[in-house]
Scaffold this motif. Structure first.
Motif, PDB file in Angstrom:
ATOM      1  N   TYR A  22     -68.226   8.759  37.146  1.00 22.07           N
ATOM      2  CA  TYR A  22     -67.448   9.297  38.269  1.00 22.07           C
ATOM      3  C   TYR A  22     -68.390   9.813  39.360  1.00 22.07           C
ATOM      4  CZ  TYR A  22     -63.479  11.469  40.599  1.00 22.07           C
ATOM      5  OH  TYR A  22     -62.507  11.808  41.512  1.00 22.07           O
ATOM      6  N   HIS A  23     -67.936   9.782  40.621  1.00 15.41           N
ATOM      7  CA  HIS A  23     -68.830  10.122  41.733  1.00 15.41           C
ATOM      8  C   HIS A  23     -69.242  11.596  41.765  1.00 15.41           C
ATOM      9  CE1 HIS A  23     -65.261  10.786  44.808  1.00 15.41           C
ATOM     10  NE2 HIS A  23     -65.013  11.320  43.643  1.00 15.41           N
ATOM     11  N   GLN A  53     -58.567   7.698  52.608  1.00 12.26           N
ATOM     12  CA  GLN A  53     -57.275   8.403  52.649  1.00 12.26           C
ATOM     13  C   GLN A  53     -56.203   7.553  53.317  1.00 12.26           C
ATOM     14  OE1 GLN A  53     -59.132  11.056  50.620  1.00 12.26           O
ATOM     15  NE2 GLN A  53     -56.943  11.123  50.942  1.00 12.26           N
ATOM     16  N   ILE A  56     -54.982   4.612  51.053  1.00 12.75           N
ATOM     17  CA  ILE A  56     -54.345   4.920  49.758  1.00 12.75           C
ATOM     18  C   ILE A  56     -52.832   4.631  49.787  1.00 12.75           C
ATOM     19  CG2 ILE A  56     -53.716   6.832  48.183  1.00 12.75           C
ATOM     20  CD1 ILE A  56     -56.478   5.973  47.542  1.00 12.75           C
ATOM     21  N   LYS A  59     -52.320   0.917  49.659  1.00  9.74           N
ATOM     22  CA  LYS A  59     -52.571   0.440  48.282  1.00  9.74           C
ATOM     23  C   LYS A  59     -51.364   0.755  47.397  1.00  9.74           C
ATOM     24  CE  LYS A  59     -54.082   3.410  45.248  1.00  9.74           C
ATOM     25  NZ  LYS A  59     -53.551   4.003  44.030  1.00  9.74           N
ATOM     26  N   ASP A  60     -50.834   1.975  47.521  1.00 11.80           N
ATOM     27  CA  ASP A  60     -49.689   2.349  46.678  1.00 11.80           C
ATOM     28  C   ASP A  60     -48.434   1.560  47.059  1.00 11.80           C
ATOM     29  OD1 ASP A  60     -50.936   4.128  44.908  1.00 11.80           O
ATOM     30  OD2 ASP A  60     -50.862   5.751  46.360  1.00 11.80           O
ATOM     31  N   TYR A 127     -60.713  -2.094  46.937  1.00 16.26           N
ATOM     32  CA  TYR A 127     -59.765  -1.345  46.087  1.00 16.26           C
ATOM     33  C   TYR A 127     -58.319  -1.793  46.371  1.00 16.26           C
ATOM     34  CZ  TYR A 127     -57.428   2.735  43.951  1.00 16.26           C
ATOM     35  OH  TYR A 127     -56.627   3.559  43.203  1.00 16.26           O
ATOM     36  N   SER A 142     -56.412   1.595  37.615  1.00 18.38           N
ATOM     37  CA  SER A 142     -57.454   1.847  38.615  1.00 18.38           C
ATOM     38  C   SER A 142     -57.274   3.203  39.300  1.00 18.38           C
ATOM     39  CB  SER A 142     -57.508   0.713  39.643  1.00 18.38           C
ATOM     40  OG  SER A 142     -56.344   0.711  40.435  1.00 18.38           O
ATOM     41  N   SER A 143     -56.093   3.819  39.153  1.00 21.45           N
ATOM     42  CA  SER A 143     -55.910   5.166  39.732  1.00 21.45           C
ATOM     43  C   SER A 143     -56.416   6.259  38.785  1.00 21.45           C
ATOM     44  CB  SER A 143     -54.434   5.408  40.073  1.00 21.45           C
ATOM     45  OG  SER A 143     -53.665   5.566  38.882  1.00 21.45           O
ATOM     46  N   GLU A 146     -58.447   9.689  39.027  1.00 22.19           N
ATOM     47  CA  GLU A 146     -57.826  10.976  39.359  1.00 22.19           C
ATOM     48  C   GLU A 146     -57.784  11.939  38.170  1.00 22.19           C
ATOM     49  OE1 GLU A 146     -56.303  12.090  42.659  1.00 22.19           O
ATOM     50  OE2 GLU A 146     -54.612  10.704  42.589  1.00 22.19           O
ATOM     51  N   ILE A 152     -64.115  17.714  40.546  1.00 20.11           N
ATOM     52  CA  ILE A 152     -64.984  17.510  41.712  1.00 20.11           C
ATOM     53  C   ILE A 152     -64.401  18.232  42.935  1.00 20.11           C
ATOM     54  CG2 ILE A 152     -64.039  15.323  42.597  1.00 20.11           C
ATOM     55  CD1 ILE A 152     -66.809  14.338  43.110  1.00 20.11           C
ATOM     56  N   ILE A 153     -63.076  18.238  43.045  1.00 17.60           N
ATOM     57  CA  ILE A 153     -62.457  18.903  44.197  1.00 17.60           C
ATOM     58  C   ILE A 153     -62.698  20.416  44.106  1.00 17.60           C
ATOM     59  CG2 ILE A 153     -60.215  19.465  45.264  1.00 17.60           C
ATOM     60  CD1 ILE A 153     -59.392  16.538  44.751  1.00 17.60           C
ATOM     61  N   ARG A 156     -66.243  21.078  45.079  1.00 24.25           N
ATOM     62  CA  ARG A 156     -66.456  20.843  46.507  1.00 24.25           C
ATOM     63  C   ARG A 156     -65.875  22.000  47.333  1.00 24.25           C
ATOM     64  NH1 ARG A 156     -63.478  16.136  47.260  1.00 24.25           N
ATOM     65  NH2 ARG A 156     -65.005  14.700  46.446  1.00 24.25           N
ATOM     66  N   PHE A 175     -57.467  19.822  50.276  1.00 25.07           N
ATOM     67  CA  PHE A 175     -57.779  19.729  48.853  1.00 25.07           C
ATOM     68  C   PHE A 175     -56.854  20.515  47.935  1.00 25.07           C
ATOM     69  CE2 PHE A 175     -61.733  18.512  50.986  1.00 25.07           C
ATOM     70  CZ  PHE A 175     -61.912  17.268  50.405  1.00 25.07           C
ATOM     71  N   LYS A 213     -63.133   1.076  39.705  1.00 28.24           N
ATOM     72  CA  LYS A 213     -62.790   2.140  40.655  1.00 28.24           C
ATOM     73  C   LYS A 213     -63.923   3.161  40.775  1.00 28.24           C
ATOM     74  CE  LYS A 213     -60.092   4.874  43.082  1.00 28.24           C
ATOM     75  NZ  LYS A 213     -59.028   5.494  42.301  1.00 28.24           N
TER      76      LYS A 213
END
Ligand code: PQQ
Length: 243
Positions: A22-23, A53, A56, A59-60, A127, A142-143, A146, A152-153, A156, A175, A213
């Motif tokens: 994960y990033h 953003q 997304i 994509k959805d 993506y 692929s989601s 989350e 991470i949020i 951050r 966030f 992802k």
């Protein structure tokens, strides 16, 4: 894999992938929350992440159109509303623009996408194409990044508020709602894949989707690092005017 994993063993495998790929593990994320980036570098991050953003809900929506049941479509429709809002000025994209504006960027410029890094466009478009072209199982899987985003949020939000004088609670308004939306969405997606990925092939599809992802998110930070930390900014990309 020669025999299928139990649903719980599949979940454990997915969590291992997140812990490794994960990033959150990317050096640029670590530098960001440690307060080591300049305002210009944060502007570049927010401007490029805007494209993620903005895509997304697209994509959805491509996935929503393929979902076979009312229950699944209802679930996925809520994600689109989370991002697009239900009236002007609401939703995640509008809140993301508060962040870019709070960092001193001009909203029409951000929305124009003119300053994007080429790699941002390619990775985010990949993506959207993945979700459009693969099976419903792979698209939902692929989601699953989350599952890992609240950590991470949280890091951050805490790190950026503490370390950058020009960041306020208001600027970071994007966030806070994600801290409840992401667990709700990822719990649904995780239960879906645990129930529907029963064969070795299906389980491999889910694992591949999560790895794919993680690579998308990692690529976004690699590209920012190369352009704005290493200094190899491609022609046409955003150039910070503040240091
Ligand atoms: O801030 C982050 O690090 C982060 C990560 C992710 C993710 O893991 O994909 C998402 C988000 N944020 C996010 O805000 C968001 O709306 C979102 C939607 C999705 C998705 O794949 O459908 N991921 C993410």
């Amino acid at each position: 894999m020669s025999t299928p994993l139990s649903p719980d063993a599949l979940e454990a495998r997915l969590r291992e992938i997140g812990a490794e790929r994960y990033h959150r593990n990317h050096p640029l994320h670590q530098a960001m929350y440690a307060g080591e980036l300049t305002k210009g570098q944060l502007q570049a991050w927010a401007l490029n992440r805007y494209y993620y953003q903005a895509q997304i809900p697209i994509k959805d929506a491509t996935l929503l159109a393929r979902l076979p049941t009312t229950e699944l479509r209802r679930e996925w429709r809520r994600r689109i509303e989370d991002h697009d809002g239900t009236e002007p000025g609401t939703g995640g994209i509008a809140r993301w623009l508060k962040l870019t504006e709070g960092l001193g960027l001009d909203t029409p410029y951000v929305e124009s996408l003119r300053g994007l890094l080429p790699a941002t466009r390619f990775a985010v478009d990949a993506y959207v194409a993945y979700v459009r072209d693969r099976s419903i199982l792979a698209a939902i899987a692929s989601s699953l990044t989350e599952l890992f985003s609240p950590t991470i949020i949280g890091e951050r939000m805490e790190g950026m508020l503490r370390n950058y004088s020009f960041i306020s609670e208001d600027t970071m308004a994007y966030f806070a709602p994600r801290l409840t939306q992401a667990p709700r969405d990822s719990t649904f997606a995780l239960n879906y894949v645990k129930e529907h990925a029963r064969t070795v092939e299906q389980q491999q599809e889910v694992i591949d989707a999560l790895e794919f992802k993680c690579s998308v998110l990692w690529t976004l930070l690699d590209a920012l690092d190369y352009a704005y930390v290493e200094g190899h900014t491609p022609p046409g990309a955003f150039i910070p005017t503040t240091p």
